[in-house]
Structures are given as structure tokens and as C-alpha cells.
Scaffold this active site. Structure first.
Site, PDB file in Angstrom:
ATOM      1  N   TYR B 119      19.487  49.576  13.254  1.00 21.80           N
ATOM      2  CA  TYR B 119      18.536  48.547  12.806  1.00 21.80           C
ATOM      3  C   TYR B 119      17.179  48.900  13.397  1.00 21.80           C
ATOM      4  O   TYR B 119      17.091  49.310  14.560  1.00 21.80           O
ATOM      5  CB  TYR B 119      18.979  47.168  13.307  1.00 21.80           C
ATOM      6  CG  TYR B 119      17.989  46.063  13.011  1.00 21.80           C
ATOM      7  CD1 TYR B 119      18.103  45.289  11.853  1.00 21.80           C
ATOM      8  CD2 TYR B 119      16.933  45.788  13.887  1.00 21.80           C
ATOM      9  CE1 TYR B 119      17.192  44.278  11.570  1.00 21.80           C
ATOM     10  CE2 TYR B 119      16.021  44.779  13.616  1.00 21.80           C
ATOM     11  CZ  TYR B 119      16.148  44.030  12.462  1.00 21.80           C
ATOM     12  OH  TYR B 119      15.253  43.039  12.182  1.00 21.80           O
ATOM     13  N   GLU B 207      11.304  45.839   7.925  1.00 18.80           N
ATOM     14  CA  GLU B 207      12.672  45.861   8.452  1.00 18.80           C
ATOM     15  C   GLU B 207      13.472  46.936   7.738  1.00 18.80           C
ATOM     16  O   GLU B 207      13.542  46.941   6.511  1.00 18.80           O
ATOM     17  CB  GLU B 207      13.320  44.486   8.243  1.00 18.80           C
ATOM     18  CG  GLU B 207      14.653  44.334   8.941  1.00 18.80           C
ATOM     19  CD  GLU B 207      15.252  42.948   8.716  1.00 18.80           C
ATOM     20  OE1 GLU B 207      15.523  42.259   9.705  1.00 18.80           O
ATOM     21  OE2 GLU B 207      15.436  42.560   7.555  1.00 18.80           O
TER      22      GLU B 207
END
Lengths: 296, 402
Positions: B119, B207
Site C-alpha cells: 500500500y 493512493e
């Protein structure tokens, strides 16, 4: 006394020749505020309303008039520059009214202000009012866009992220015959110069302020930060209100900073923090003044 | 403003971030051509992704019964089959609500073999007013979940805006993710590119989830942004004409788009009591107080500090376009603006729209007596509210009586 500004404070208006700046410069003058200068690059040498000198730079305005505070009304693309120009000129206080400044511009401004003595209020805020003792509180210091006449000189400090909610609280107090020491709108953006906590500390240290109304809204954790400090060091009654309990998560509610993201910044969490800190929580905005008055 | 995944990847690629080979397609023919190119280049698997501004696409269902807004295709024919079932169809996911979203574009991209997922995100840390890079070895999972369950697995690195991201910071993050050798170097380049995308586009969020180690054709490992989400700061769009051109009006609520034309801040909700308020804080708390007294707000609507008659008229039309609205509460604190101007605007709007629903108006502030007189003398059935509490209770009561 009051905080940040007094009726003696000399104020300059950055962007005094724009429609917005001009209108509110006039209203501040009518309120009795000592507006001593205007700044609009390229219009130096002219006069505002045939009496207030206009300068090309803030530095020149400060040198000629001794202004210590400014209101920034310049459009968003040029606002960061205007704020830092005020700091560079050695102003004690810069109040940025402008709505819509890019967040990254404010990130840079905030970094550039580190280590400087200039305090920034806002942006995207209604400004500051220290009410005067004249009719309808005139003779006070009004920097920004708040309606002056709703105030009354007295001993309650008001701090808020929202303009109209500040007016709501102030008007409730005034209608009950209770005056204000100073009312500060810190603005609805995610990056601002002065936090709830900064203002709360000033109110706690001000002998003329006997109680505080603290108005917050969803997004960020500035209200929680203030509550934690109040729980430890608070010496005066504080009433609080948080807006946005019904706001859907992930949506920006008008203010750039009013957003619940990733489950953070909810009204529930802020209200809980207030309760833990002994802050009187107004369950509806109609009860902000009464909640504080019951504690005083 | 939000943009589509394929647009986010275009922005990232511009800043040197590796993304899987692929193309956005608006027709089945385009999808066929894109798939042909991928398979000809040696890829053995393609992923077909519906482009909508909502999460949960993979687990979504189309209204015509086709299951999955993201599919893996082993051939050109399979790609065409999926494209045919996605393009022009309405996809319902847990984030779209039951009405779903029309899929007008699909992304046809290489689906490489994923070895490991990470991530990576850049956002503003409001507590310190600085950019924050967050990374985790727990990819493919929502970061809030990781933060709740294994907070120690999240790496945080703040960036000083005066100097920007320094190379050592990218190295620290890459090292904390356990990357070595060539992958370490790739990660440093990628992290720098992701940060640059955030800063230079004036994004509020970038993101990458998941960021993956993949085995490309020939087995060589590479670090690739397999999924990407970019949200932008609306206040900065004036200096990004290229990004503003990516705005997809079809993804926004038609009423919200209409409201924005009049500089009104409108957000539609599910309730039945509409509100029209000046100021964001007051508008939020008007919704709250409606709920406090047992009502259900239908919208957030901030007409701004200096609302004009025209804006009030436009606001009424927008509110009334929502068929769910059964009552209206107007709450105006006219600090500087003239309450009588607002009152005149309300009366005109009510006459023009032939309003039949209960209407409660609470006016306070500048020239309020004249404003109240205008409302009273209009001959219209307008219920006056003295305070926010009074007005909210009256509108809830009026709705129940109606």
C-alpha cells in the site's frame, strides 16, 4: 483588554480596491475601526474614500502608517503571496479572509511562517471582532466580514471555524445582554494559521475573558486537541458546539476542511472529547449561549 | 474532484510511475484492438476494469445480471465478451447506492502475475500541515483496516514543503517495506514519482492500492501501480487545465452539477426535509437540528455569505427537483446581506414554482423586520420560525401534519 486586537489597533486592507475588500473596508471604517491604509499593487498614491492612502506594497504602508494588522481580501491565486508579504513587512497579525486558496499554497505559507512572529488567522474565515463601547458595539476593531452591529462589549470569548455559526452564537449572547471580549473566526480550511487551541490559550490568559464558546465542525482533530488541553489546564468555563453530525462520510460539506475521511474527524468523536474535558456541549446551535451562561 | 482510475494512471505515468500496459476503451471495438495488442505483446492475461468513481467494483453486479465490474480475460474473445457486458451498462457496488453508475469507459490492461502487494499513499496530514507518505506491506486491504488491526505495519514519512521529498526519505520507505536490490531502486523511483504526482497536480490524495511486485513476461520482477486513486483539490483546479479536462460530469449528481453553476454548495441526502441556509457551518447544523427533532434532512445547501435573489430562486428550483422533498426549511442569518432581499427572493421563488409543500422560514439579522413583513404580507402560507430550534420543530411538525 481583549485578545489579538483592540480598538487602538491600526489596520491595513490588502486588496482594498476590489469590490469585496472595498465594501468591508467601508463597513470597518463605519464601525469605527482604525483602518489606516490600503494596499493594491499599481494603485499606490491613490486614496480610498478620499481619505485612506493606498500603497503599492505592504512594507511601504507599514512604514508610512504604522499599521500592525492586515485583512487579506486578494483573490485565491495571489493570496499566499499577499499573506507572506504581510509577514515580511513585520505585521503582528494577518487575517486572511479569502476563500478558495489551494491547500498546497497554505502548506507552503504555514512552513514559511515558522519561526516568524506574525500570526496568521484564517484563511477562509470571517475575521476578528473586538467589540467597542459605542452604539451597537461601534468603536471596536473589526477585521474581516463579520457584521459589527450584532456584537456587544463584554467578557465572553468566541472561537469558531464557521462564520454564520459565530454570528449565531454572538447574537444569542448579545440578545441576552451578554457581551464579548473578542470573537475569532479561524476559518474552514484544512490548513489554517491559528487553531482552536491557540485562541483558547489566549482567552484563558486574558483577564477580561470570563468564559469561552468553542464552535467546531467535522474534519481534522483540532477540536480534540483543544479539548485535551482544556481538560488539563483550563481555568474558565467553556461551552462547545460541533456541526456536522448528519454529514455523509467522504463528502466535503461546503468548507474545504469539513470532511469525515477514513472514519476520522466525526462529530461524535469531537463531542465525546468535549464531554471528557468538561466542556458544556450544546445539543443544538440554538443553545450555545445558554449552555455557557449556565456554567458561568 | 475525483478522476477515473485510467486518468489517475495517466497522471502517475507522466511522473515516472510504472503502471501496467493498457488503454481506456469506450467501445467494444476499441476493447478488441487493445486486447489484441496486449496478447500480441506476449501477455497471457488481461484485466477488464469498469471505470466509475466508486469502490467495490470487483464485487459489484450489473443491473442486467452480469456479475463483476472487474474481470480477467485469457483471450481477445473473452475480453470482447466482458466489454460487451460492461459498456453502456449500469454497475451497482456497495458504494454506488442501488441506482448504480453507467459504465462508459473500461480499462483493458495487462494482468501480470502478482507476487506481493503493498500500500502506498500521499495525503495531507492536517495535524502538522505537511504532506504525509504512508506505506504498508499489507496491500490490497483498506488502510483503515490495517491501522485498526496492525498499526505497526504502517510506515509514515512527513515531507518538509520547504525542501520537498528528499531521496533518503524514499530510501527509508523502500527499506521499511523490505525491498532489496533492483526492486529497492524501482521503489525509490516510484515513491518519488507518486509524491511528485501529488504535489504537482495539487492532489488531496494519491493512493496506490495495491502496489505490486509482478512477474512480467520473461519472469523479470517489477514494481507496478496496479490500482490507483487520485482526488484533487478543487481550489487548485484553476491552474491545472489538463486535469480539469478530466472531469466527468456523468459521475456527479445532476442536481449538484446544476447547483455549482449558481455557486451554490448542494449535496443531496436521503431525507425529506430540504434546507436552504447561508454559510457551511450553519447549513450543517441546520441538518443536524432537523434530525435532533426527529426529522430527516434531504440535503445540504449553502447559498454562501452574500446570497442574491437569483441564487435563492435557483436554490428553490434545485431543492424542488428532488422528488423526495416533502417540506422546506430556510435558515438565513443575514449578517451583512439584507434579510428583506432574501425574503423578496423567497416570495418570488414560491410564486414562480407554485410551491405546495410546507415552508418554514427563519430569518435573523440585518433588516430582519422588513424581511418578516414581506413574508407576512405576501399572502403565501409561510410558517415563521423564531430561532433555529423553533424553526426545526415547526418544519418537522408541518411535515407530519401534511
Amino acid at each position: 483588554m481583549a485578545i489579538l486586537v483592540t480598538p487602538e489597533t491600526k489596520v491595513l486592507i490588502q486588496g482594498i480596491t476590489g469590490a469585496f475588500g472595498a465594501r468591508h473596508a467601508s463597513l470597518s471604517l463605519a464601525y469605527g475601526t482604525r483602518v489606516v491604509a490600503g494596499v493594491t499593487p499599481g494603485k499606490g498614491g491613490q486614496l480610498f474614500e478620499n481619505k485612506i492612502p493606498i500603497f503599492d506594497t505592504v512594507a511601504e504602508a507599514v512604514k508610512q502608517t504604522g499599521a500592525t494588522a492586515s485583512a487579506v481580501f486578494v483573490p485565491p491565486p495571489f493570496a499566499a503571496d499577499a499573506i507572506l508579504e504581510g509577514a515580511d513587512a513585520g505585521l503582528e497579525l494577518v487575517v486572511a479572509i479569502t476563500e478558495g486558496i489551494p491547500v498546497n499554497d497554505m502548506v507552503r505559507v504555514k512552513r514559511a511562517l515558522q519561526g516568524r512572529t506574525t500570526r496568521l488567522i484564517g484563511p477562509n474565515c470571517p475575521g476578528i471582532v473586538t467589540p467597542g463601547t459605542g452604539p451597537q458595539s461601534s468603536g471596536g476593531c473589526r477585521i474581516g466580514i463579520a457584521p459589527g452591529y450584532i456584537h456587544r462589549q463584554g467578557h465572553v470569548g468566541v472561537v469558531s471555524r464557521s462564520g454564520t455559526l459565530t454570528y449565531e452564537a454572538v447574537w444569542q449572547l448579545t440578545c441576552r445582554g451578554v457581551g464579548q471580549s473578542t470573537c475569532v473566526g479561524i476559518g474552514g480550511d484544512p490548513v489554517n494559521g491559528t487553531s482552536h487551541l491557540d485562541v483558547v490559550k489566549l482567552f484563558m490568559a486574558d483577564p477580561e475573558t470570563h468564559g469561552i464558546i468553542l464552535i467546531g465542525e467535522i474534519g481534522g482533530a483540532a477540536e480534540e486537541e483543544a479539548a485535551e488541553w482544556i481538560a488539563r489546564y483550563g481555568t474558565k468555563p467553556v461551552a462547545g458546539f460541533i456541526a456536522g453530525a448528519t454529514a455523509p462520510p467522504g463528502r466535503r460539506m461546503g468548507h474545504a476542511g469539513a470532511i469525515v475521511s477514513g472514519g476520522k474527524g466525526t462529530a461524535q468523536a469531537k463531542i465525546e472529547a468535549f464531554r471528557k474535558a468538561g466542556i458544556g456541549v450544546a445539543t443544538t446551535p440554538s443553545e450555545m449561549a445558554d449552555t455557557l451562561l449556565r456554567m458561568m | 474532484m475525483n478522476i477515473h482510475e485510467y486518468q489517475a494512471k495517466q497522471l502517475l505515468a507522466k511522473h515516472g510511475v510504472a503502471v501496467p500496459a493498457g488503454e481506456p476503451c469506450r467501445t467494444v471495438d476499441e476493447a478488441r484492438t487493445a486486447a489484441e495488442k496486449l496478447f500480441a505483446a506476449g501477455h497471457t492475461l488481461a484485466v477488464i476494469k469498469s471505470q466509475i468513481h466508486a469502490g467495490g467494483r470487483g464485487k459489484g453486479t450489473f443491473k442486467h445480471g452480469f456479475v463483476g465490474g472487474v474481470k480477467l480475460a485469457h483471450s481477445v474473445e473473452e475480453t470482447v465478451h466482458f466489454a460487451d457486458n460492461m459498456l453502456g451498462k449500469v454497475l451497482v457496488t456497495k458504494q454506488t447506492g442501488p441506482e448504480g453508475r453507467l459504465v462508459q469507459t473500461i480499462l483493458v490492461a495487462a494482468a501480470e502475475t502478482i507476487k506481493k502487494e503493498f500500500y502506498l499513499a500521499v495525503l495531507l496530514d492536517r495535524a502538522v500541515s505537511r504532506p504525509l507518505i504512508m506505506a504498508s506491506t499489507e496491500g490490497g486491504v483498506e488502510i483503515e483496516e490495517v491501522a485498526a488491526r496492525t498499526p505497526g505495519k504502517i510506515v509514515r514519512e512527513h515531507v518538509d514543503p520547504a525542501v520537498g521529498l528528499m531521496p533518503y526519505q524514499a530510501r527509508k520507505i523502500a527499506s521499511a517495506l523490505g525491498l532489496k536490490g533492483d526492486l529497492f531502486n524501482q521503489a525509490c523511483k516510484l515513491i518519488t514519482g507518486v509524491y511528485k504526482t501529488w504535489w504537482e497536480s495539487d492532489a488531496s490524495l494519491v493512493e496506490i492500492n495495491p502496489l505490486c511486485i509482478v512477474a512480467g513476461p520473461g519472469g523479470k520482477e517489477a514494481l507496478v501501480a496496479v490500482d490507483a486513486k487520485v482526488a484533487l483539490d478543487d481550489n487548485a483546479l484553476f491552474r491545472h487545465a489538463d486535469i480539469l479536462a478530466m472531469r466527468d460530469l456523468a459521475e456527479e449528481s445532476p442536481l449538484e452539477v446544476e447547483a455549482s453553476k449558481f455557486a451554490l454548495n448542494y449535496i443531496k441526502l436521503e431525507g425529506n426535509i430540504a434546507c436552504l441556509v447561508n454559510g457551511a457551518g450553519l447549513a450543517m447544523s441546520t441538518m443536524d437540528i432537523i434530525q435532533h427533532f426527529g426529522g430527516d434532512p434531504a440535503n445540504f445547501l449553502d447559498v454562501g455569505g452574500g446570497a442574491s435573489k437569483e441564487q435563492v430562486a435557483a436554490a428553490f428550483k434545485i431543492i424542488l427537483s428532488d422528488p423526495g422533498v416533502k417540506a422546506i426549511l430556510v435558515n438565513i442569518f443575514g449578517g451583512i446581506m439584507d434579510c428583506n432581499v432574501i425574503a423578496t427572493g423567497i416570495v418570488e421563488a414560491v410564486r414562480e414554482t407554485g410551491l405546495k409543500l410546507p415552508l418554514v422560514v427563519r430569518l435573523e439579522g440585518n433588516n430582519v423586520a422588513a424581511g418578516k413583513k414581506t413574508l407576512a404580507e405576501s399572502g403565501l402560507t409561510i410558517i415563521g420560525g423564531d430561532s433555529m430550534s423553533d424553526a426545526a420543530q415547526k418544519v418537522v411538525k408541518a411535515l407530519k401534519a401534511a
